[in-house]
Design an enzyme around this catalytic site. Sequence first.
Site, PDB file in Angstrom:
ATOM      1  N   ARG A  21       0.840  -1.207   0.000  1.00 18.12           N
ATOM      2  CA  ARG A  21       0.000   0.000   0.000  1.00 18.12           C
ATOM      3  C   ARG A  21       0.877   1.260   0.000  1.00 18.12           C
ATOM      4  O   ARG A  21       0.646   2.209  -0.752  1.00 18.12           O
ATOM      5  CB  ARG A  21      -0.897  -0.037   1.235  1.00 18.12           C
ATOM      6  CG  ARG A  21      -1.715   1.215   1.483  1.00 18.12           C
ATOM      7  CD  ARG A  21      -2.550   0.987   2.748  1.00 18.12           C
ATOM      8  NE  ARG A  21      -3.315   2.154   3.133  1.00 18.12           N
ATOM      9  CZ  ARG A  21      -2.889   3.088   3.970  1.00 18.12           C
ATOM     10  NH1 ARG A  21      -1.680   2.990   4.485  1.00 18.12           N
ATOM     11  NH2 ARG A  21      -3.655   4.109   4.289  1.00 18.12           N
ATOM     12  N   GLY A 102      12.779 -11.962   1.366  1.00 17.77           N
ATOM     13  CA  GLY A 102      13.940 -12.312   2.182  1.00 17.77           C
ATOM     14  C   GLY A 102      15.193 -12.478   1.337  1.00 17.77           C
ATOM     15  O   GLY A 102      15.263 -11.974   0.207  1.00 17.77           O
ATOM     16  N   THR A 126      10.015 -10.769   6.085  1.00 12.53           N
ATOM     17  CA  THR A 126      10.073 -12.160   6.558  1.00 12.53           C
ATOM     18  C   THR A 126       9.819 -12.165   8.063  1.00 12.53           C
ATOM     19  O   THR A 126      10.241 -11.248   8.769  1.00 12.53           O
ATOM     20  CB  THR A 126      11.440 -12.825   6.278  1.00 12.53           C
ATOM     21  OG1 THR A 126      11.520 -14.043   7.043  1.00 12.53           O
ATOM     22  CG2 THR A 126      12.625 -11.971   6.658  1.00 12.53           C
ATOM     23  N   ASP A 128      11.251 -14.101  10.007  1.00  9.31           N
ATOM     24  CA  ASP A 128      12.446 -14.637  10.677  1.00  9.31           C
ATOM     25  C   ASP A 128      13.359 -13.571  11.306  1.00  9.31           C
ATOM     26  O   ASP A 128      14.176 -13.893  12.159  1.00  9.31           O
ATOM     27  CB  ASP A 128      13.283 -15.468   9.694  1.00  9.31           C
ATOM     28  CG  ASP A 128      12.508 -16.644   9.132  1.00  9.31           C
ATOM     29  OD1 ASP A 128      11.540 -17.073   9.774  1.00  9.31           O
ATOM     30  OD2 ASP A 128      12.871 -17.124   8.043  1.00  9.31           O
ATOM     31  N   ARG A 163       3.595 -30.499  33.533  1.00 10.50           N
ATOM     32  CA  ARG A 163       4.349 -31.080  32.419  1.00 10.50           C
ATOM     33  C   ARG A 163       5.468 -30.151  31.950  1.00 10.50           C
ATOM     34  O   ARG A 163       5.434 -28.961  32.228  1.00 10.50           O
ATOM     35  CB  ARG A 163       3.431 -31.288  31.221  1.00 10.50           C
ATOM     36  CG  ARG A 163       2.476 -32.435  31.377  1.00 10.50           C
ATOM     37  CD  ARG A 163       1.561 -32.478  30.169  1.00 10.50           C
ATOM     38  NE  ARG A 163       0.623 -33.575  30.290  1.00 10.50           N
ATOM     39  CZ  ARG A 163      -0.433 -33.729  29.499  1.00 10.50           C
ATOM     40  NH1 ARG A 163      -0.691 -32.838  28.559  1.00 10.50           N
ATOM     41  NH2 ARG A 163      -1.238 -34.750  29.653  1.00 10.50           N
ATOM     42  N   GLY A 171      11.888 -19.759  12.098  1.00 12.00           N
ATOM     43  CA  GLY A 171      13.079 -18.915  12.111  1.00 12.00           C
ATOM     44  C   GLY A 171      14.142 -19.398  11.149  1.00 12.00           C
ATOM     45  O   GLY A 171      15.237 -18.846  11.090  1.00 12.00           O
ATOM     46  N   GLY A 186       8.544 -16.176  29.462  1.00 12.58           N
ATOM     47  CA  GLY A 186       9.030 -16.685  30.743  1.00 12.58           C
ATOM     48  C   GLY A 186       9.471 -18.143  30.666  1.00 12.58           C
ATOM     49  O   GLY A 186       9.298 -18.916  31.614  1.00 12.58           O
ATOM     50  N   ALA A 187      10.053 -18.540  29.530  1.00 13.22           N
ATOM     51  CA  ALA A 187      10.458 -19.943  29.358  1.00 13.22           C
ATOM     52  C   ALA A 187      11.692 -20.267  30.195  1.00 13.22           C
ATOM     53  O   ALA A 187      12.476 -19.379  30.539  1.00 13.22           O
ATOM     54  CB  ALA A 187      10.739 -20.209  27.888  1.00 13.22           C
ATOM     55  N   ARG A 247       5.906 -33.060  26.734  1.00 16.55           N
ATOM     56  CA  ARG A 247       5.085 -32.965  25.517  1.00 16.55           C
ATOM     57  C   ARG A 247       5.723 -31.944  24.576  1.00 16.55           C
ATOM     58  O   ARG A 247       6.450 -31.040  25.025  1.00 16.55           O
ATOM     59  CB  ARG A 247       3.676 -32.466  25.849  1.00 16.55           C
ATOM     60  CG  ARG A 247       2.858 -33.411  26.677  1.00 16.55           C
ATOM     61  CD  ARG A 247       2.416 -34.628  25.865  1.00 16.55           C
ATOM     62  NE  ARG A 247       1.477 -35.448  26.603  1.00 16.55           N
ATOM     63  CZ  ARG A 247       1.809 -36.365  27.509  1.00 16.55           C
ATOM     64  NH1 ARG A 247       3.087 -36.581  27.781  1.00 16.55           N
ATOM     65  NH2 ARG A 247       0.882 -37.062  28.139  1.00 16.55           N
TER      66      ARG A 247
END
Length: 323
Positions: A21, A102, A126, A128, A163, A171, A186-187, A247
């Site tokens: 645009r 990209g 992209t 990534d 779990r 990526g 918060g991993a 999992r």
Amino acid sequence: MNKIGVYTSGGDAPGMNACLRAVVRTAIFNGLEVKGIKRGYEGMISNDIIDLDRQSVANIIQRGGTFLKTARSQTFMTKEGRKIAYDNIKKHGIDALVCVGGNGSYTGAKIFFEEYGVPCIGLPGTIDNDLFGTDFTIGYDTAINTALDAIDKIRDTAHSHERVFIVEVMGRNSGFIALDVAIAGGAEGALIPEDQGDWDKVLNHFNNPKRRKKSFSIIVVAEGDEQGGALILEKKLTSMYPDLKIRSTILGHVQRGGSPSARDRILASRLGSEAITALLTGQKSVTVGIVSDEVVYTPFEQAIKGKKSVSESLINLAEILSI
Ligand code: F6P
């Protein structure tokens, strides 16, 4: 220069429509005619080229994907394919190109300029964020927010069932999405191709009795990580820690879709408009990016070869915050 052609190429990314645009409207504002090339280089070869006016790009700023459609063209990688593309470009009277895509799309534009002298401005599109010459690529902000939203939901189940969840994000060969999403979500771990020590950090996490007391964990893995994807890691960790309930989830193409965030719309609008400025001021074969809020031109050669690094301080931060 009277007429430009614009196309999107490679993987779609949210914000590409906002970018188109801006290209179209800025070009028309400056008295130029605009043609839209469908499906990137494929449309150049199959002569799928349409007229665009200011109305053609109305009501698309909020839409994901790309209304011009996109493709990864093998035929354009051949000399014969590029010759057909050039003949079609000339038939339509197109003097210059704007390519949103990209590294692969940049490579096509660079070769095309070298062979036929058609000026082309590359814009980083992209999810990534792996392109040199810009702090952020169009689509990245939306993609990390989409991934984050999914991780927040997975966290509910991880917590309720006590779990470990391994979440694989996109990526390609880079870890920008994984690292940012790991911090924002918060991993307890981020596995990215750029950090060779990250697997040991994850194992330390599982081996440390204090950390093991945590009833659930989220580990984010970049699809290009050398340890393998989420399914492989689920098997590996399950055999190492049979007492844990592990999992895996692969987020996949959900990260490529959706309405672009405000950040992406603004970045895309800015870059789209700057591509026209670049052409009007005589640029012929560069990418346009934004670095530290300044518009930056990078020759295709450099943009293709340059390696954008993930931030060391963010890698450290992810580790510190995961204790
Ligand atoms: O480059 C964007 C991207 O989504 C990568 O993250 C991923 O590796 C790749 O494209 C997937 O490509 P395709 O949609 O062709 O499977």
